[in-house]
Design an enzyme around this catalytic site. Sequence first.
Site, PDB file in Angstrom:
ATOM      1  N   CYS A  76      14.213  26.609 -23.961  1.00 44.10           N
ATOM      2  CA  CYS A  76      15.339  27.170 -24.724  1.00 44.10           C
ATOM      3  C   CYS A  76      16.426  27.639 -23.756  1.00 44.10           C
ATOM      4  CB  CYS A  76      14.886  28.322 -25.607  1.00 44.10           C
ATOM      5  SG  CYS A  76      14.050  27.805 -27.130  1.00 44.10           S
TER       6      CYS A  76
ATOM      7  N   HIS B  72       7.459  24.258 -25.534  1.00 41.21           N
ATOM      8  CA  HIS B  72       8.661  23.850 -26.298  1.00 41.21           C
ATOM      9  C   HIS B  72       8.563  22.333 -26.275  1.00 41.21           C
ATOM     10  CE1 HIS B  72      13.231  24.289 -27.118  1.00 41.21           C
ATOM     11  NE2 HIS B  72      12.969  22.988 -27.162  1.00 41.21           N
TER      12      HIS B  72
ATOM     13  N   HIS C 178       8.485  18.548 -25.854  1.00 42.97           N
ATOM     14  CA  HIS C 178       9.316  17.739 -24.961  1.00 42.97           C
ATOM     15  C   HIS C 178       8.700  16.371 -24.800  1.00 42.97           C
ATOM     16  CE1 HIS C 178       6.506  20.196 -22.634  1.00 42.97           C
ATOM     17  NE2 HIS C 178       6.407  19.183 -21.795  1.00 42.97           N
TER      18      HIS C 178
HETATM   19  P1  5GP Z   1       4.239  19.255 -19.552  1.00 40.40           P
HETATM   20  O1  5GP Z   1       3.313  19.448 -18.385  1.00 40.40           O
HETATM   21  O2  5GP Z   1       4.308  20.494 -20.401  1.00 40.40           O
HETATM   22  O3  5GP Z   1       4.014  18.008 -20.324  1.00 40.40           O
HETATM   23  O4  5GP Z   1       5.692  19.030 -18.902  1.00 40.40           O
HETATM   24  C1  5GP Z   1       6.500  20.058 -18.428  1.00 40.40           C
HETATM   25  C2  5GP Z   1       7.448  19.440 -17.433  1.00 40.40           C
HETATM   26  O5  5GP Z   1       8.497  20.352 -17.199  1.00 40.40           O
HETATM   27  C3  5GP Z   1       6.815  19.141 -16.069  1.00 40.40           C
HETATM   28  O6  5GP Z   1       6.921  17.744 -15.792  1.00 40.40           O
HETATM   29  C4  5GP Z   1       7.632  19.997 -15.090  1.00 40.40           C
HETATM   30  O7  5GP Z   1       7.864  19.355 -13.868  1.00 40.40           O
HETATM   31  C5  5GP Z   1       8.906  20.252 -15.860  1.00 40.40           C
HETATM   32  N1  5GP Z   1       9.556  21.511 -15.534  1.00 40.40           N
HETATM   33  C6  5GP Z   1       8.946  22.730 -15.456  1.00 40.40           C
HETATM   34  N2  5GP Z   1       9.862  23.673 -15.169  1.00 40.40           N
HETATM   35  C7  5GP Z   1      11.062  23.039 -15.085  1.00 40.40           C
HETATM   36  C8  5GP Z   1      12.395  23.499 -14.804  1.00 40.40           C
HETATM   37  O8  5GP Z   1      12.665  24.683 -14.593  1.00 40.40           O
HETATM   38  N3  5GP Z   1      13.379  22.558 -14.783  1.00 40.40           N
HETATM   39  C9  5GP Z   1      13.120  21.240 -15.032  1.00 40.40           C
HETATM   40  N4  5GP Z   1      14.165  20.403 -14.963  1.00 40.40           N
HETATM   41  N5  5GP Z   1      11.882  20.779 -15.297  1.00 40.40           N
HETATM   42  C10 5GP Z   1      10.865  21.667 -15.321  1.00 40.40           C
HETATM   43 ZN    ZN Z   2      11.974  26.982 -26.708  1.00 40.97          ZN
END
Ligand code: 5GP
Ligand code: ZN
Length: 114
Positions: A7, A98, A100
């Site tokens: 967010c 959130h 994605h």
């Molecule tokens: P999940 O592991 O939840 O599927 O994916 C979360 C993704 O968010 C990860 O690939 C991680 O590298 C990315 N991520 C986490 N924190 C940040 C941030 O502050 N900025 C950006 N651009 N990506 C982030």
């Molecule tokens: Zn959110």
Amino acid sequence: MNECLFCKIANKEIPSTIVYENDYVIAFEDISPEAPVHVLVIPKKHIASLNDINIENSVYIAKIFEAISIISREQGINETGYRIVSNCGKDAMQTVEHVHFHLLGKRSLKWPPG
Ligand code: 5GP
Ligand code: ZN
């Protein structure tokens, strides 16, 4: 006070490299890329995970996939191919609550994922 990381990125309280944006979605480069193209596409509305998609908010998910079609073309991967991943919950290692969608491309991707 909304403490959700994505967010804050959507509200531009935290900077990111934005590659696409409209009224419903924002797409930005993953901070820790797993492929030459690694973009995260998220709804501007807070939806915690795939489990929370419903008739009230599913327009955001439709808009995400419309955006993916545009972004994949702009990133030059619509013909070579790409993968969309959305991790949900502990077993899938969702780390940001959130919803994605990872857009991964510009390299050959292995299947199945680990
Ligand atoms: P999940 O592991 O939840 O599927 O994916 C979360 C993704 O968010 C990860 O690939 C991680 O590298 C990315 N991520 C986490 N924190 C940040 C941030 O502050 N900025 C950006 N651009 N990506 C982030
Ligand atoms: Zn959110």
